[in-house]
Design a protein around this motif. Structure first.
Motif, PDB file in Angstrom:
ATOM      1  N   TRP A   2     156.118  34.119  22.015  1.00 44.87           N
ATOM      2  CA  TRP A   2     155.100  35.024  21.468  1.00 44.87           C
ATOM      3  C   TRP A   2     154.793  36.175  22.419  1.00 44.87           C
ATOM      4  CZ3 TRP A   2     153.237  34.373  16.568  1.00 44.87           C
ATOM      5  CH2 TRP A   2     153.445  33.128  15.966  1.00 44.87           C
ATOM      6  N   GLU A   3     154.499  37.341  21.835  1.00 46.52           N
ATOM      7  CA  GLU A   3     154.112  38.505  22.632  1.00 46.52           C
ATOM      8  C   GLU A   3     153.181  39.398  21.807  1.00 46.52           C
ATOM      9  OE1 GLU A   3     156.084  42.078  25.372  1.00 46.52           O
ATOM     10  OE2 GLU A   3     157.320  40.984  23.929  1.00 46.52           O
ATOM     11  N   VAL A   4     152.167  39.971  22.469  1.00 49.06           N
ATOM     12  CA  VAL A   4     151.288  40.945  21.820  1.00 49.06           C
ATOM     13  C   VAL A   4     151.457  42.285  22.531  1.00 49.06           C
ATOM     14  CG1 VAL A   4     149.571  39.310  20.969  1.00 49.06           C
ATOM     15  CG2 VAL A   4     149.339  40.253  23.270  1.00 49.06           C
ATOM     16  N   THR A   5     151.428  43.372  21.770  1.00 48.43           N
ATOM     17  CA  THR A   5     151.544  44.712  22.342  1.00 48.43           C
ATOM     18  C   THR A   5     150.559  45.651  21.656  1.00 48.43           C
ATOM     19  OG1 THR A   5     153.333  45.250  20.797  1.00 48.43           O
ATOM     20  CG2 THR A   5     153.978  44.505  22.991  1.00 48.43           C
ATOM     21  N   GLY A   6     150.138  46.664  22.378  1.00 47.68           N
ATOM     22  CA  GLY A   6     149.287  47.701  21.824  1.00 47.68           C
ATOM     23  C   GLY A   6     149.823  49.065  22.210  1.00 47.68           C
ATOM     24  N   TYR A   7     149.783  50.047  21.270  1.00 50.24           N
ATOM     25  CA  TYR A   7     150.379  51.364  21.497  1.00 50.24           C
ATOM     26  C   TYR A   7     149.459  52.487  21.026  1.00 50.24           C
ATOM     27  CZ  TYR A   7     155.089  49.468  22.365  1.00 50.24           C
ATOM     28  OH  TYR A   7     156.175  48.818  22.890  1.00 50.24           O
ATOM     29  N   TYR A   8     149.578  53.612  21.719  1.00 48.18           N
ATOM     30  CA  TYR A   8     149.048  54.878  21.214  1.00 48.18           C
ATOM     31  C   TYR A   8     150.237  55.822  21.027  1.00 48.18           C
ATOM     32  CZ  TYR A   8     147.530  59.695  21.209  1.00 48.18           C
ATOM     33  OH  TYR A   8     147.385  61.017  20.874  1.00 48.18           O
ATOM     34  N   ARG A   9     150.292  56.497  19.861  1.00 42.74           N
ATOM     35  CA  ARG A   9     151.385  57.414  19.555  1.00 42.74           C
ATOM     36  C   ARG A   9     150.837  58.782  19.138  1.00 42.74           C
ATOM     37  NH1 ARG A   9     155.953  55.900  15.128  1.00 42.74           N
ATOM     38  NH2 ARG A   9     156.543  54.481  16.840  1.00 42.74           N
ATOM     39  N   TYR A  10     151.380  59.828  19.745  1.00 40.67           N
ATOM     40  CA  TYR A  10     151.089  61.192  19.303  1.00 40.67           C
ATOM     41  C   TYR A  10     152.276  61.699  18.495  1.00 40.67           C
ATOM     42  CZ  TYR A  10     150.522  66.201  19.141  1.00 40.67           C
ATOM     43  OH  TYR A  10     150.427  67.493  18.677  1.00 40.67           O
ATOM     44  N   ILE A  11     152.007  62.295  17.326  1.00 42.27           N
ATOM     45  CA  ILE A  11     153.057  62.778  16.434  1.00 42.27           C
ATOM     46  C   ILE A  11     152.811  64.238  16.085  1.00 42.27           C
ATOM     47  CG2 ILE A  11     154.268  62.402  14.243  1.00 42.27           C
ATOM     48  CD1 ILE A  11     152.904  59.605  14.198  1.00 42.27           C
ATOM     49  N   GLY A  12     153.834  65.063  16.196  1.00 35.90           N
ATOM     50  CA  GLY A  12     153.820  66.419  15.654  1.00 35.90           C
ATOM     51  C   GLY A  12     154.729  66.439  14.446  1.00 35.90           C
ATOM     52  N   ARG A  13     154.163  66.625  13.243  1.00 37.63           N
ATOM     53  CA  ARG A  13     154.934  66.510  12.012  1.00 37.63           C
ATOM     54  C   ARG A  13     154.952  67.834  11.256  1.00 37.63           C
ATOM     55  NH1 ARG A  13     153.060  61.540   9.243  1.00 37.63           N
ATOM     56  NH2 ARG A  13     154.498  60.561  10.702  1.00 37.63           N
ATOM     57  N   ARG A  14     156.122  68.211  10.774  1.00 37.90           N
ATOM     58  CA  ARG A  14     156.306  69.475  10.051  1.00 37.90           C
ATOM     59  C   ARG A  14     155.695  69.387   8.651  1.00 37.90           C
ATOM     60  NH1 ARG A  14     160.681  72.106   7.054  1.00 37.90           N
ATOM     61  NH2 ARG A  14     160.903  74.291   7.698  1.00 37.90           N
ATOM     62  N   LYS A  15     154.739  70.275   8.374  1.00 36.28           N
ATOM     63  CA  LYS A  15     154.064  70.304   7.080  1.00 36.28           C
ATOM     64  C   LYS A  15     153.920  71.748   6.614  1.00 36.28           C
ATOM     65  CE  LYS A  15     152.984  65.882   6.579  1.00 36.28           C
ATOM     66  NZ  LYS A  15     153.378  65.064   5.415  1.00 36.28           N
ATOM     67  N   LYS A  16     153.721  71.944   5.318  1.00 30.06           N
ATOM     68  CA  LYS A  16     153.501  73.275   4.774  1.00 30.06           C
ATOM     69  C   LYS A  16     152.137  73.812   5.185  1.00 30.06           C
ATOM     70  CE  LYS A  16     156.454  73.797   0.732  1.00 30.06           C
ATOM     71  NZ  LYS A  16     156.498  74.070  -0.723  1.00 30.06           N
ATOM     72  N   ASN A  17     152.076  75.128   5.403  1.00 28.84           N
ATOM     73  CA  ASN A  17     150.783  75.769   5.666  1.00 28.84           C
ATOM     74  C   ASN A  17     149.870  75.618   4.457  1.00 28.84           C
ATOM     75  OD1 ASN A  17     151.662  76.656   8.173  1.00 28.84           O
ATOM     76  ND2 ASN A  17     152.475  78.574   7.343  1.00 28.84           N
ATOM     77  N   ALA A  18     148.582  75.818   4.709  1.00 26.73           N
ATOM     78  CA  ALA A  18     147.597  75.696   3.639  1.00 26.73           C
ATOM     79  C   ALA A  18     147.879  76.673   2.497  1.00 26.73           C
ATOM     80  CB  ALA A  18     146.192  75.909   4.187  1.00 26.73           C
ATOM     81  N   ASP A  19     148.364  77.880   2.834  1.00 24.43           N
ATOM     82  CA  ASP A  19     148.639  78.876   1.792  1.00 24.43           C
ATOM     83  C   ASP A  19     150.056  78.760   1.214  1.00 24.43           C
ATOM     84  OD1 ASP A  19     150.153  79.765   3.873  1.00 24.43           O
ATOM     85  OD2 ASP A  19     149.118  81.683   4.132  1.00 24.43           O
ATOM     86  N   GLY A  20     150.842  77.793   1.738  1.00 30.66           N
ATOM     87  CA  GLY A  20     152.180  77.567   1.209  1.00 30.66           C
ATOM     88  C   GLY A  20     153.202  78.597   1.603  1.00 30.66           C
ATOM     89  N   SER A  21     152.863  79.445   2.588  1.00 32.14           N
ATOM     90  CA  SER A  21     153.762  80.535   2.965  1.00 32.14           C
ATOM     91  C   SER A  21     154.834  80.111   3.964  1.00 32.14           C
ATOM     92  CB  SER A  21     152.952  81.691   3.560  1.00 32.14           C
ATOM     93  OG  SER A  21     152.252  81.263   4.712  1.00 32.14           O
ATOM     94  N   GLY A  22     154.621  78.998   4.627  1.00 31.98           N
ATOM     95  CA  GLY A  22     155.575  78.561   5.646  1.00 31.98           C
ATOM     96  C   GLY A  22     155.241  77.154   6.112  1.00 31.98           C
TER      97      GLY A  22
END
Length: 242
Positions: free
Chosen positions: A97-117
């Motif tokens: 048995w083993e327990v682990t804990g993690y923190y992850r930072y993610i930069g994810r590509r998404k559309k702009n609010a106005d949909g222009s890019g």
């Protein structure tokens, strides 16, 4: 006569034994990496690549810390879909048995609010694992229970994005060669919702030396709810143990 035949078999020259073992490993790798994943996702129109590096440092017999980084390419490897970095702490509860804990930072590509890019939006994920392993004849069975909670940074305010419980089942074949093939299934359950995703994977770990490993895999994410993405993913990671 049977005894003599067995004696001849087990006393095969090392070169022949290695040849048979290597041939079996290569055959297994081809079947697992290319046939198994494509049974569930046979005609992928998009190929992605998840590549990364991980470093694990043992503090003592039970405690360890790890640091991982990864990039994820999509659209036939032409676009950076996401990048991430994570820090974790693991503690062995016993032999299995083993327990682990993690923190992850993610930069994810998404559309702009106005949909222009497009832009890369920030996500923060916290997750904890409870892992169990057990030997089954010549195979190794691994089970991992994960709870994860993700927050999206939006205008300097963190908003809860999703919470999941995941169950992962894996079978691997440890042996005397450098190659350890495996297959796994990971089931995603959204808290407050239902099971919405299943990840099927086949791969192989190659031991370079005592401290370094290379892992190659092929996998698909099968959507149980919503539109199915017609995508096949390749995983490539380098692992260092200190």
């Amino acid at each position: 006569m049977k005894k003599n035949w067995k004696s001849l078999f087990w006393k095969m020259p090392n070169s022949n034994a290695r040849f048979i073992a290597n041939g079996w490993q290569i055959s297994t790798l081809v079947v697992m990496l290319w046939v198994a994943p494509q049974l569930t996702h046979a005609q992928a129109t998009d190929i992605g690549l998840w590549s990364g590096i991980g470093v694990e440092k043992k503090i003592n017999k039970s405690l360890s810390v790890s640091l991982n980084a990864q990039t994820r390419l999509t659209d036939n490897l032409s676009i950076l879909r996401a990048y991430l970095g994570e820090l974790g702490v693991g503690y062995k509860l016993g032999k299995h048995w083993e327990v682990t804990g993690y923190y992850r930072y993610i930069g994810r590509r998404k559309k702009n609010a106005d949909g222009s890019g497009y832009e890369y939006r920030s996500y923060n994920r916290f997750y904890a694992d409870l892992a169990y392993d057990h030997k089954l004849w010549k195979l190794k069975f691994d089970y991992r229970l994960r709870y994860q909670n993700q927050f999206q940074d939006d205008d300097q305010a963190a908003e809860n994005n999703s919470s999941y419980v995941r169950n992962k089942f894996e079978l691997s074949y440890p042996n005397k060669t450098r190659f350890t093939p495996y297959i796994s299934t990971d089931l995603f359950y959204e808290i407050g919702g239902s099971f919405d995703q299943m990840r099927n994977k086949a791969g192989v770990e190659m031991k370079i030396n005592k401290h370094h490993k290379l892992e190659l895999s092929g996998f698909t994410d099968y959507r149980l709810i919503g539109k199915q993405e017609n995508r096949f993913l390749i995983g490539l990671s380098y692992k260092i143990k200190l």
